[in-house]
Scaffold this active site. Structure first.
Site, PDB file in Angstrom:
ATOM      1  N   GLY A 243      24.930 112.094  21.680  1.00 37.42           N
ATOM      2  CA  GLY A 243      23.996 111.120  22.206  1.00 37.42           C
ATOM      3  C   GLY A 243      22.603 111.143  21.636  1.00 37.42           C
ATOM      4  O   GLY A 243      21.788 110.277  21.962  1.00 37.42           O
ATOM      5  N   PRO A 279      27.849 115.408  18.491  1.00 37.02           N
ATOM      6  CA  PRO A 279      26.986 114.360  17.937  1.00 37.02           C
ATOM      7  C   PRO A 279      27.765 113.391  17.054  1.00 37.02           C
ATOM      8  O   PRO A 279      28.644 113.798  16.294  1.00 37.02           O
ATOM      9  CB  PRO A 279      25.968 115.140  17.106  1.00 37.02           C
ATOM     10  CG  PRO A 279      26.687 116.389  16.710  1.00 37.02           C
ATOM     11  CD  PRO A 279      27.646 116.701  17.822  1.00 37.02           C
ATOM     12  N   ARG A 281      26.242 109.531  16.163  1.00 36.34           N
ATOM     13  CA  ARG A 281      25.198 108.731  15.514  1.00 36.34           C
ATOM     14  C   ARG A 281      24.216 109.568  14.693  1.00 36.34           C
ATOM     15  O   ARG A 281      23.865 109.209  13.575  1.00 36.34           O
ATOM     16  CB  ARG A 281      24.417 107.982  16.606  1.00 36.34           C
ATOM     17  CG  ARG A 281      23.411 106.984  16.089  1.00 36.34           C
ATOM     18  CD  ARG A 281      22.505 106.488  17.235  1.00 36.34           C
ATOM     19  NE  ARG A 281      23.265 106.085  18.396  1.00 36.34           N
ATOM     20  CZ  ARG A 281      23.730 104.856  18.591  1.00 36.34           C
ATOM     21  NH1 ARG A 281      23.484 103.898  17.719  1.00 36.34           N
ATOM     22  NH2 ARG A 281      24.427 104.573  19.676  1.00 36.34           N
ATOM     23  N   ARG A 317      26.150  95.695  15.747  1.00 37.36           N
ATOM     24  CA  ARG A 317      25.143  96.217  16.676  1.00 37.36           C
ATOM     25  C   ARG A 317      24.078  95.194  17.081  1.00 37.36           C
ATOM     26  O   ARG A 317      23.730  95.108  18.262  1.00 37.36           O
ATOM     27  CB  ARG A 317      24.502  97.490  16.120  1.00 37.36           C
ATOM     28  CG  ARG A 317      25.526  98.622  15.909  1.00 37.36           C
ATOM     29  CD  ARG A 317      24.853  99.959  15.578  1.00 37.36           C
ATOM     30  NE  ARG A 317      24.117 100.477  16.701  1.00 37.36           N
ATOM     31  CZ  ARG A 317      22.816 100.352  16.867  1.00 37.36           C
ATOM     32  NH1 ARG A 317      22.066  99.810  15.937  1.00 37.36           N
ATOM     33  NH2 ARG A 317      22.247 100.826  17.959  1.00 37.36           N
ATOM     34  N   TYR A 321      24.230  94.715  21.000  1.00 39.69           N
ATOM     35  CA  TYR A 321      23.190  95.394  21.795  1.00 39.69           C
ATOM     36  C   TYR A 321      21.802  94.819  21.540  1.00 39.69           C
ATOM     37  O   TYR A 321      20.814  95.412  21.964  1.00 39.69           O
ATOM     38  CB  TYR A 321      23.101  96.884  21.421  1.00 39.69           C
ATOM     39  CG  TYR A 321      24.369  97.653  21.333  1.00 39.69           C
ATOM     40  CD1 TYR A 321      25.204  97.819  22.440  1.00 39.69           C
ATOM     41  CD2 TYR A 321      24.730  98.277  20.138  1.00 39.69           C
ATOM     42  CE1 TYR A 321      26.359  98.566  22.347  1.00 39.69           C
ATOM     43  CE2 TYR A 321      25.887  99.032  20.039  1.00 39.69           C
ATOM     44  CZ  TYR A 321      26.698  99.173  21.147  1.00 39.69           C
ATOM     45  OH  TYR A 321      27.840  99.924  21.054  1.00 39.69           O
ATOM     46  N   CYS A 350      30.634  81.814  12.525  1.00 43.66           N
ATOM     47  CA  CYS A 350      30.373  80.678  13.405  1.00 43.66           C
ATOM     48  C   CYS A 350      30.071  81.117  14.831  1.00 43.66           C
ATOM     49  O   CYS A 350      30.874  80.906  15.750  1.00 43.66           O
ATOM     50  CB  CYS A 350      31.559  79.724  13.369  1.00 43.66           C
ATOM     51  SG  CYS A 350      31.887  79.184  11.695  1.00 43.66           S
ATOM     52  N   GLU A 351      28.963  81.767  15.024  1.00 45.41           N
ATOM     53  CA  GLU A 351      28.476  82.214  16.331  1.00 45.41           C
ATOM     54  C   GLU A 351      26.959  82.268  16.219  1.00 45.41           C
ATOM     55  O   GLU A 351      26.441  82.793  15.241  1.00 45.41           O
ATOM     56  CB  GLU A 351      28.918  83.659  16.651  1.00 45.41           C
ATOM     57  CG  GLU A 351      30.381  83.910  16.702  1.00 45.41           C
ATOM     58  CD  GLU A 351      30.980  83.738  18.085  1.00 45.41           C
ATOM     59  OE1 GLU A 351      30.201  83.643  19.058  1.00 45.41           O
ATOM     60  OE2 GLU A 351      32.206  83.683  18.169  1.00 45.41           O
TER      61      GLU A 351
HETATM   62  C1  PLP Z   1      30.389 108.327  21.704  1.00 48.13           C
HETATM   63  C2  PLP Z   1      30.537 109.696  22.204  1.00 48.13           C
HETATM   64  C3  PLP Z   1      29.858 110.740  21.567  1.00 48.13           C
HETATM   65  C4  PLP Z   1      28.911 110.528  20.437  1.00 48.13           C
HETATM   66  O1  PLP Z   1      27.783 109.816  20.829  1.00 48.13           O
HETATM   67  P1  PLP Z   1      26.576 109.616  19.801  1.00 48.13           P
HETATM   68  O2  PLP Z   1      25.592 108.835  20.560  1.00 48.13           O
HETATM   69  O3  PLP Z   1      27.132 108.843  18.633  1.00 48.13           O
HETATM   70  O4  PLP Z   1      26.084 110.948  19.400  1.00 48.13           O
HETATM   71  C5  PLP Z   1      30.081 112.023  22.033  1.00 48.13           C
HETATM   72  N1  PLP Z   1      30.924 112.260  23.069  1.00 48.13           N
HETATM   73  C6  PLP Z   1      31.581 111.275  23.702  1.00 48.13           C
HETATM   74  C7  PLP Z   1      32.485 111.607  24.820  1.00 48.13           C
HETATM   75  C8  PLP Z   1      31.417 109.972  23.285  1.00 48.13           C
HETATM   76  O5  PLP Z   1      32.058 108.989  23.928  1.00 48.13           O
END
Ligand code: PLP
Length: 422
Positions: A243, A279, A281, A317, A321, A350-351
């Site tokens: 995350g 991790p 992202r 994305r 989002y 086409c959106e």
């Molecule tokens: C998506 C996810 C991650 C990775 O999240 P990032 O924001 O990409 O680091 C880790 N664990 C679980 C359970 C996820 O669903």
């Protein structure tokens, strides 16, 4: 924010001019930097080492962020484990040379076949998200005459303060098990003969920039871990999820990995459990960009549109989002015939939601290349064939070499699985 650097002949990734990537492989095209991927992984290693945790931790790359085999293989070579969310991702990791005993399996709905495949492969742990899943898993493990290693993914009810679509740690989320119900469920799991209780897991959301919610979640998790130990259910590992956010805007720096993790790891230092991180992202996001070409410039009364050959099907994305990605010209000089303008950077789909950037100040000409930054995570992984558009090529730059790591799809491949009625 980016693996690209400016040169007299335009933007480069490592030793390769992006114009050379476009000339060889065409556009749209994802371009990754091996050095940037390696550095991102090293940052996690260093952050763990700084807290004396190098030897009792495992970084499990969250495959869903970018599941290209070359990227999985690179992380496997660096010693990573993997966090998977499907049987498909399990197959990918194994095909890429990842070790089964370093895989954790997350996800709120795992099919029986997926449970079986992971049991047969011998993965490190199942992150179980419901009471039903515990029973399903116990049953499948019994049929195979094995014991399934499990963690419960608990939902600590903290607000990760991120986009609602990627916030997962609130009570209202579909994810995890209410932390207040987890103690009883652990007791049930410990009594099931084909389960082996191994750990606990928690993942509160994505693109987190403030470590406070994660630290708060860890505090709640540790209370439960200690209560379980006192009740005779000691855990071997604590999985704190992924995350960590990355920098998307040039003017909005994101915390360094070490700084983000410091308050979280400080709470775990000196404990006996092994630490797992998931991790996604932050390992790949800023190691990749999307290279695209301006096809049409179109000026309206209110807005100017630059229609590029990448679209929402390539990078979802912004549409999904309302995410912001920096967009820069690849070419160096501006010619006198051009003038600065503000552009809507849009794709041909086409959106009306098919945009890659709003109101960007750029000096543009038709035919020129643009780089869309921070596209290494949840870019190609979320790409689709909407509008029967072949998915982009993917290229890995390594020093002054470029490797095609996924060729561009061919249009005929897109309907090869379909059949006419008799
Ligand atoms: C998506 C996810 C991650 C990775 O999240 P990032 O924001 O990409 O680091 C880790 N664990 C679980 C359970 C996820 O669903």
């Amino acid at each position: 924010m980016t693996p690209a650097t400016s040169h007299p002949d335009g933007l480069h990734v490592e030793g390769i001019a992006l114009s050379a990537v476009a000339a060889r492989f065409g556009t749209p095209c994802y371009v990754y930097s091996r050095a940037a991927l390696t550095a991102a992984f090293a940052a996690y290693r260093d952050a763990l080492a700084a807290q004396g945790m190098a030897g009792r931790s495992l970084v499990c790359y969250a495959v869903k962020a970018n599941s290209n085999l070359a990227i999985l293989n690179l992380f496997a070579r660096l010693g990573a484990g993997f966090d998977i969310v499907s049987g498909g991702e399990l197959a990918r990791v194994l095909a890429a040379g990842g070790r089964a005993d370093k895989i954790v399996f997350s996800g709120v709905g795992k099919a029986r076949e997926e449970l079986r495949a992971a049991l047969q492969a011998g993965i490190h742990c199942f992150n179980v998200e419901s009471a039903s899943e515990l029973l399903h898993l116990n049953e499948e493990a019994r049929k195979l005459d094995v014991r399934a290693p499990i963690s419960l993914r608990v939902n600590p009810d903290v607000d990760a303060k991120t986009h609602p679509y990627i916030s997962t740690g609130l009570k209202s989320a579909k994810f995890g098990i209410d932390i207040n119900a987890a103690f009883d469920l652990y007791r049930q799991a410990a009594a099931l003969p084909h389960l082996a209780v191994k750990g606990i897991d928690c993942h509160i959301g994505s693109q987190l920039l403030d470590p406070a919610p994660a630290a708060e979640a860890v505090d709640k998790v540790l209370q439960l871990v200690d209560r379980l130990a006192a009740a005779g259910i000691p855990l071997e590992h604590i999985d704190i999820g992924g995350g960590m956010g990355i920098q998307y805007r040039a003017d909005e720096p994101a915390p360094a990995v070490t700084d983000y993790l410091a308050p979280v790891l400080a709470r775990l230092a000196g404990r006996r459990e092994r630490i797992i991180l998931e991790p996604g992202r932050s390992l790949v996001g800023n190691a990749g960009l999307l290279l695209t070409r301006v096809m049409v410039l179109k000026s309206g009364e209110e807005k100017n549109f630059a229609v590029v050959d990448a679209a929402m099907n390539d990078l979802m994305r912004p549409a999904l989002y309302d995410a912001y990605h920096e967009i820069k010209k690849v070419g160096a000089g501006d010619t006198a015939t051009q003038s600065v303008n503000r552009w809507e950077i849009v794709g041909p789909v086409c959106e009306s939601g098919d945009f890659l950037g709003h109101d960007r100040e750029l000096v543009l000409a038709e035919g020129e290349l643009l780089a869309i930054f921070s596209a290494g995570a949840y870019g190609m992984a979320m790409a689709s064939n909407y509008n029967t558009r072949p998915r982009a090529a993917e290229v890995m730059v390594d020093g002054d070499t470029m490797h095609l790591i996924r060729r561009r799809e061919d249009v005929t491949e897109l309907f090869a699985l379909e059949s006419l009625l008799p």
